[in-house]
Design a protein around this motif. Structure first.
Motif, PDB file in Angstrom:
ATOM      1  N   ALA A  61       0.824  -1.212   0.000  1.00 13.68           N
ATOM      2  CA  ALA A  61       0.000   0.000   0.000  1.00 13.68           C
ATOM      3  C   ALA A  61       0.858   1.263   0.000  1.00 13.68           C
ATOM      4  O   ALA A  61       0.453   2.293  -0.539  1.00 13.68           O
ATOM      5  N   ALA A  62       2.061   1.165   0.573  1.00 19.53           N
ATOM      6  CA  ALA A  62       2.984   2.298   0.599  1.00 19.53           C
ATOM      7  C   ALA A  62       3.808   2.396  -0.687  1.00 19.53           C
ATOM      8  O   ALA A  62       4.578   3.334  -0.858  1.00 19.53           O
ATOM      9  N   GLY A  63       3.662   1.402  -1.573  1.00 21.36           N
ATOM     10  CA  GLY A  63       4.459   1.381  -2.800  1.00 21.36           C
ATOM     11  C   GLY A  63       5.847   0.814  -2.592  1.00 21.36           C
ATOM     12  O   GLY A  63       6.775   1.122  -3.339  1.00 21.36           O
ATOM     13  N   ALA A  64       5.987  -0.034  -1.571  1.00 20.14           N
ATOM     14  CA  ALA A  64       7.292  -0.612  -1.238  1.00 20.14           C
ATOM     15  C   ALA A  64       7.228  -2.133  -1.271  1.00 20.14           C
ATOM     16  O   ALA A  64       6.147  -2.728  -1.285  1.00 20.14           O
ATOM     17  N   GLU A  65       8.407  -2.730  -1.246  1.00 20.53           N
ATOM     18  CA  GLU A  65       8.575  -4.180  -1.192  1.00 20.53           C
ATOM     19  C   GLU A  65       9.447  -4.519   0.013  1.00 20.53           C
ATOM     20  O   GLU A  65      10.113  -3.632   0.554  1.00 20.53           O
ATOM     21  N   PRO A  66       9.503  -5.781   0.411  1.00 21.68           N
ATOM     22  CA  PRO A  66      10.366  -6.147   1.535  1.00 21.68           C
ATOM     23  C   PRO A  66      11.820  -5.700   1.359  1.00 21.68           C
ATOM     24  O   PRO A  66      12.465  -5.302   2.337  1.00 21.68           O
ATOM     25  N   ALA A  67      12.323  -5.712   0.147  1.00 19.04           N
ATOM     26  CA  ALA A  67      13.712  -5.304  -0.103  1.00 19.04           C
ATOM     27  C   ALA A  67      13.930  -3.815   0.123  1.00 19.04           C
ATOM     28  O   ALA A  67      15.082  -3.361   0.207  1.00 19.04           O
TER      29      ALA A  67
END
Length: 133
Positions: free
Chosen positions: A66-72
């Motif tokens: 939802a924030a536009g991020a991935e775990p990396a």
């Protein structure tokens, strides 16, 4: 791109990095993710660390997306586990690192055993900060 450092003057960490440097930009500070289902109930039977960890993983993946991020993209994580047993803390750590969320724990990470968390019956919580691409 994130830079991960482990100075030779301190111990080598088991999988995470002592220092994570992110390039200048925006950060997403995510609230601690709890083992709550969509209806707001704590998942798992009493003492079910695995079920609660799995729900926390799912919730972390959802809020990162939802924030536009991935775990990396995670630059800092704090994992809270209601236990004084280091074997139980390690089991939660291992489950997190065997999941799709695992890249989040290669950066600066802290694993804490605590006396209690916010919801009745809650055993696990994960707090993440991500550098947005």
């Amino acid at each position: 791109m994130l830079e991960r450092l482990n100075p030779a003057t301190v111990h080598q960490p088991p999988g995470y990095s002592h220092i994570t440097i992110s390039p200048a930009g925006r950060l997403a500070h995510l609230a601690g993710q709890c083992p709550l289902a969509l209806d707001g109930t704590v998942v798992g039977e009493a003492g079910d660390f695995d079920a609660q960890t799995d729900q926390v993983i799912a919730n972390c993946l959802a809020v990162l997306a939802a924030a536009g991020a991935e775990p990396a993209d995670v630059v800092r994580s704090v994992i809270y586990v209601v236990s004084a047993d280091s074997a139980q803390l390690a089991a939660v750590w291992d489950r997190l690192n065997a999941s799709e969320l695992a890249p989040a724990f290669t950066t600066a990470s802290t694993l804490l055993g605590v006396a209690a968390l916010g919801f009745r019956g809650q055993l696990v919580e994960v707090d993440l900060t991500a550098a947005l691409p």
